[in-house]
Design a protein around this motif. Sequence first.
Motif, mmCIF file in Angstrom:
data_model
loop_
_atom_site.group_PDB
_atom_site.id
_atom_site.type_symbol
_atom_site.label_atom_id
_atom_site.label_comp_id
_atom_site.label_asym_id
_atom_site.label_seq_id
_atom_site.Cartn_x
_atom_site.Cartn_y
_atom_site.Cartn_z
ATOM 1 N N LEU A 1 0.835 -1.138 -0.136
ATOM 2 C CA LEU A 1 -0.014 0.116 -0.063
ATOM 3 C C LEU A 1 0.804 1.338 -0.087
ATOM 4 O O LEU A 1 0.416 2.107 -0.567
ATOM 5 N N GLU A 2 2.059 1.284 0.613
ATOM 6 C CA GLU A 2 2.916 2.380 0.788
ATOM 7 C C GLU A 2 3.298 2.682 -0.552
ATOM 8 O O GLU A 2 3.589 4.035 -0.832
ATOM 9 N N HIS A 3 3.399 1.703 -1.535
ATOM 10 C CA HIS A 3 3.852 2.043 -2.715
ATOM 11 C C HIS A 3 2.882 2.816 -3.683
ATOM 12 O O HIS A 3 3.357 4.124 -4.091
ATOM 13 N N TYR A 4 1.699 2.729 -3.602
ATOM 14 C CA TYR A 4 0.551 3.279 -4.184
ATOM 15 C C TYR A 4 0.449 4.578 -3.438
ATOM 16 O O TYR A 4 0.433 5.700 -3.990
ATOM 17 N N ILE A 5 0.627 4.733 -2.007
ATOM 18 C CA ILE A 5 0.526 6.036 -1.365
ATOM 19 C C ILE A 5 1.837 7.009 -1.929
ATOM 20 O O ILE A 5 1.525 8.096 -2.118
ATOM 21 N N ASN A 6 2.810 6.395 -1.791
ATOM 22 C CA ASN A 6 4.126 7.047 -2.056
ATOM 23 C C ASN A 6 3.900 7.798 -3.673
ATOM 24 O O ASN A 6 4.520 8.853 -3.929
ATOM 25 N N LYS A 7 3.815 6.964 -4.417
ATOM 26 C CA LYS A 7 3.746 7.271 -5.756
ATOM 27 C C LYS A 7 2.425 8.625 -5.944
ATOM 28 O O LYS A 7 2.835 9.468 -6.686
ATOM 29 N N THR A 8 1.351 8.279 -5.373
ATOM 30 C CA THR A 8 0.392 9.421 -5.453
ATOM 31 C C THR A 8 0.794 10.883 -4.798
ATOM 32 O O THR A 8 0.481 11.784 -5.224
ATOM 33 N N LEU A 9 1.426 10.445 -3.687
ATOM 34 C CA LEU A 9 2.019 11.723 -3.075
ATOM 35 C C LEU A 9 2.937 12.187 -3.736
ATOM 36 O O LEU A 9 3.089 13.669 -4.009
ATOM 37 N N PHE A 10 3.974 11.690 -4.690
ATOM 38 C CA PHE A 10 4.835 12.245 -5.429
ATOM 39 C C PHE A 10 3.917 13.133 -6.620
ATOM 40 O O PHE A 10 4.485 14.338 -6.889
ATOM 41 N N TYR A 11 3.235 12.454 -7.270
ATOM 42 C CA TYR A 11 2.568 13.141 -8.199
ATOM 43 C C TYR A 11 1.930 14.451 -7.714
ATOM 44 O O TYR A 11 1.668 15.621 -8.408
ATOM 45 N N LYS A 12 1.097 14.201 -6.640
ATOM 46 C CA LYS A 12 0.301 15.144 -5.950
ATOM 47 C C LYS A 12 1.099 16.362 -5.701
ATOM 48 O O LYS A 12 1.112 17.615 -5.789
ATOM 49 N N LYS A 13 2.594 16.124 -5.192
ATOM 50 C CA LYS A 13 3.496 17.072 -4.702
ATOM 51 C C LYS A 13 3.968 17.867 -6.114
ATOM 52 O O LYS A 13 4.140 19.182 -6.176
ATOM 53 N N MET A 14 4.243 17.102 -7.102
ATOM 54 C CA MET A 14 4.494 17.923 -8.355
ATOM 55 C C MET A 14 3.439 18.904 -8.957
ATOM 56 O O MET A 14 3.855 19.681 -9.648
ATOM 57 N N ASP A 15 2.260 18.288 -8.924
ATOM 58 C CA ASP A 15 1.014 18.891 -9.251
ATOM 59 C C ASP A 15 0.936 20.380 -8.563
ATOM 60 O O ASP A 15 0.876 21.382 -9.334
ATOM 61 N N TYR A 16 1.253 20.211 -7.166
ATOM 62 C CA TYR A 16 1.169 21.513 -6.195
ATOM 63 C C TYR A 16 2.481 22.435 -6.783
ATOM 64 O O TYR A 16 2.222 23.732 -6.850
ATOM 65 N N ARG A 17 3.587 21.933 -7.267
ATOM 66 C CA ARG A 17 4.807 22.605 -7.532
ATOM 67 C C ARG A 17 4.283 23.305 -8.801
ATOM 68 O O ARG A 17 4.894 24.276 -9.159
ATOM 69 N N ARG A 18 3.782 22.679 -9.765
ATOM 70 C CA ARG A 18 3.423 23.227 -11.069
ATOM 71 C C ARG A 18 2.436 24.250 -10.932
ATOM 72 O O ARG A 18 2.469 25.371 -11.579
ATOM 73 N N LYS A 19 1.517 23.928 -10.050
ATOM 74 C CA LYS A 19 0.249 24.892 -9.913
ATOM 75 C C LYS A 19 0.848 26.117 -9.224
ATOM 76 O O LYS A 19 0.642 27.349 -9.545
ATOM 77 N N ARG A 20 1.761 26.052 -8.424
ATOM 78 C CA ARG A 20 2.456 27.018 -7.685
ATOM 79 C C ARG A 20 3.388 28.014 -8.467
ATOM 80 O O ARG A 20 3.278 29.167 -8.662
ATOM 81 N N ALA A 21 4.188 27.310 -9.355
ATOM 82 C CA ALA A 21 5.013 28.090 -10.544
ATOM 83 C C ALA A 21 4.064 28.762 -11.481
ATOM 84 O O ALA A 21 4.285 29.852 -11.730
ATOM 85 N N TYR A 22 2.905 28.017 -12.085
ATOM 86 C CA TYR A 22 1.913 28.619 -12.785
ATOM 87 C C TYR A 22 1.611 30.144 -11.966
ATOM 88 O O TYR A 22 1.385 31.200 -12.806
ATOM 89 N N TYR A 23 0.928 29.966 -10.996
ATOM 90 C CA TYR A 23 0.292 31.032 -10.152
ATOM 91 C C TYR A 23 1.434 32.158 -10.054
ATOM 92 O O TYR A 23 0.939 33.282 -10.291
ATOM 93 N N GLN A 24 2.478 31.788 -9.658
ATOM 94 C CA GLN A 24 3.526 32.959 -9.551
ATOM 95 C C GLN A 24 3.945 33.577 -10.786
ATOM 96 O O GLN A 24 4.018 34.886 -10.875
ATOM 97 N N THR A 25 3.865 32.672 -12.059
ATOM 98 C CA THR A 25 4.359 33.215 -13.241
ATOM 99 C C THR A 25 3.072 34.125 -13.893
ATOM 100 O O THR A 25 3.321 35.311 -14.103
ATOM 101 N N SER A 26 1.926 33.707 -13.437
ATOM 102 C CA SER A 26 0.729 34.619 -13.741
ATOM 103 C C SER A 26 0.480 35.838 -12.852
ATOM 104 O O SER A 26 0.314 36.867 -13.528
ATOM 105 N N MET A 27 0.952 35.743 -11.607
ATOM 106 C CA MET A 27 0.904 36.966 -10.830
ATOM 107 C C MET A 27 2.186 37.819 -11.473
ATOM 108 O O MET A 27 1.891 39.184 -11.205
#
Length: 194
Positions: free
Chosen positions: A77-103
Motif C-alpha cells: 500500500l505504501e507504494h501506491y501512497i508514495n507514488k500518489t504523494l509524489f504526483y500530488k506534490k509535483m502538481d502542487y509545484r506546477r500550480k504554484r509555479a504557474y500561479y507565481q508566473t501569472s501573478m
Amino acid sequence: MRLKPTQQADFKNFVLNLKANRPEALHEFIRTVRRCAMVGINDYRITPQDFEDIVQETVWAVYRKICQPEFHLDVPLEHYINKTLFYKKMDYRRKRAYYQTSMTHFIEEFEMHYEGRIKKTQGFSMLKEDLAETKRAAQILSEFELEILEYLIEEWTPNEIASELGIPAKRVYNAIYRLRKKLKGRLLQNKEIH
C-alpha cells in the motif's frame, strides 16, 4: 488494528474492510497516508493548509484505486501512497509555479499600464502648459493671424487657406511670416526668462 503491509492476509483483510467503508479501516488508512506524507513531503514551501489538501487528495486517489477491481494486493500500500504523494506534490509545484508566473505577468502588465497612465498624465500636463503658453503668445496675434494659425494647426497649406478664405495667397504668406516672427520673439523671451 495496525496496518502491516508485509503480512499478506492482514493486508487483504484491511483492503476488504476499506472497500466495505469500515470506520476503523478508514481511520487506519488516513493515518497511514498522513505518516507517509510526513516523510514524503518535507518541503518547507508547502503551507499547512496545502499539506492537508495534498493529504486529502492522496487519501481520495488511493482509496479510489483500492476500490477498483484490478487493484493488486501483491503491491504494498505504501507504494501506491508514495507514488500518489509524489504526483500530488509535483502538481502542487506546477500550480504554484504557474500561479507565481501569472501573478508576475499580472503585476508587470499593471506596472506598464500604470506607467502609461503616468506618462499620459505628464504628457497631458505638458500639453496644458504648452497650450497655456500658446494662448499667452496668441494675445500678441491679430484675429486674422489666429485664424491662419488654426488652419496651420490643422495642416492646411497656404494655398488651401487662401482658397478657403477667398483671399490672395500672398496675404496668407504674409500672415504666416508675421506669425513666425511674433511667436519666435515670444519663445526667445521665455527662453531668456527661464
